[in-house]
Design a protein around this motif. Structure first.
Motif, mmCIF file in Angstrom:
data_model
loop_
_atom_site.group_PDB
_atom_site.id
_atom_site.type_symbol
_atom_site.label_atom_id
_atom_site.label_comp_id
_atom_site.label_asym_id
_atom_site.label_seq_id
_atom_site.Cartn_x
_atom_site.Cartn_y
_atom_site.Cartn_z
ATOM 1 N N GLU A 120 0.847 -1.189 0.000
ATOM 2 C CA GLU A 120 0.000 0.000 0.000
ATOM 3 C C GLU A 120 0.888 1.247 0.000
ATOM 4 O O GLU A 120 1.591 1.523 0.985
ATOM 5 N N ILE A 121 0.882 1.969 -1.115
ATOM 6 C CA ILE A 121 1.646 3.208 -1.257
ATOM 7 C C ILE A 121 0.760 4.372 -0.843
ATOM 8 O O ILE A 121 -0.308 4.588 -1.403
ATOM 9 N N GLY A 122 1.214 5.124 0.152
ATOM 10 C CA GLY A 122 0.381 6.179 0.712
ATOM 11 C C GLY A 122 -0.571 5.608 1.733
ATOM 12 O O GLY A 122 -1.783 5.830 1.674
ATOM 13 N N ALA A 123 -0.027 4.868 2.699
ATOM 14 C CA ALA A 123 -0.857 4.146 3.677
ATOM 15 C C ALA A 123 -1.466 5.061 4.721
ATOM 16 O O ALA A 123 -2.333 4.627 5.485
ATOM 17 N N SER A 124 -1.041 6.302 4.792
ATOM 18 C CA SER A 124 -1.562 7.287 5.748
ATOM 19 C C SER A 124 -1.436 6.751 7.177
ATOM 20 O O SER A 124 -0.370 6.253 7.550
#
Length: 283
Positions: A120-124
């Protein structure tokens, strides 16, 4: 008579002293030769480095190395963090699908697959809007959560996700090797931007069941930097900011590289547009 005796005694003692001096000198030279032959050249270089002799060695900026360079891959292995111990620490533990509907749809597309792997890229913060959390909790998947922002990364670690984590931005062909942030706790910091290819090599992964990309209008550039023909990425879901205009270019790019466009999720209140793509099965 006394003078003759003193000279004789002096000569008698001077011979053994001279012999001992020569013997000690011989041992010193021998041990010095053996030491120089037995000490590895790397240790010699380390010694020069310790005392500031750096003119013979170039300083390497590891973040600027090519994606396949083993020095870069080795450094990424050191940066990847293992999951925190303990139970989940979620704000809404009773929720099943934390995404905007993509997780359940992807689960159907993959026939409820168990034991998969996600990135997950940009998992926050690791919970709100997460596409991967459903698969981690309900399907026993492993994965990697990538988040560059220092504050959100701290929140992510506090959720006790059962996944590897990496504080980095994912690099594209046009991006810089580092990104700067102003953080309330850490102050002004630089975070490396890494090729996804390098990250996959560090993980030893050639197959990814789910790749989720939320990169704030950098999705197209990130996808173009991934050698899609080299890896088996079965499902790709991409979040777009409404009105960005990049959704059509991403769709065309993925269709040209062997993917189907399966679903589109539009959330007008959040001004988000999510699309799901699956890799075509080879005939």
């Amino acid at each position: 008579m006394l003078l003759r005796r003193c000279r004789r005694n002096t000569f008698r003692y001077s011979v053994p002293v001279a012999f001992l001096f020569l013997f000690a000198f011989f041992l010193f030279k021998t041990s010095d030769t053996e030491l120089r032959h037995s000490v590895p050249e790397s240790s010699v270089r380390d010694g020069r480095r310790l005392f500031g002799d750096l003119h013979t060695e170039a300083v390497v900026d590891v973040w600027k190395l090519p994606a396949k360079d083993e020095r870069l891959v080795s450094k990424i292995k050191q940066l990847i963090e293992k999951p925190e111990k303990g139970d989940y620490n979620l704000t809404h533990p009773d929720v099943t699908d934390f995404s905007r509907g993509q997780s359940i749809q992807i689960n159907q597309l993959l026939d409820g697959k168990k034991g998969g792997f996600y990135i997950e890229i940009g998992a926050s913060d690791g919970e709100d809007g997460s596409v991967s959390l459903f698969f981690e909790r309900s399907r026993d998947w492993d994965g990697l959560l990538i988040e560059p922002h220092p504050g959100r990364y701290r929140q992510l670690r506090q959720k006790h996700r059962k996944a590897l984590t990496l504080r980095t931005c994912v690099r594209s062909n046009s991006s810089k090797p580092e990104k700067e942030f102003e953080d309330a706790i850490e102050g002004h910091i630089k975070v490396p931007c890494l090729w996804l290819e390098s990250i996959l090599n560090a993980l030893g992964k050639n197959t990814v069941d789910l790749l989720s990309v939320d990169a704030r209008d950098q999705e197209m550039e990130i996808l173009k930097a991934i050698p899609l023909s080299k890896y088996s990425i079965n499902v790709i879901t991409v979040e777009f900011v409404e009105g960005s205009g990049s959704d059509m270019s991403v769709m065309k790019y993925l269709l040209d590289h062997g993917y189907h466009a399966n679903h589109q999720f539009v959330n007008h209140p959040l001004h988000r547009n999510d699309m799901v793509f699956t890799r075509k099965k080879s005939s």
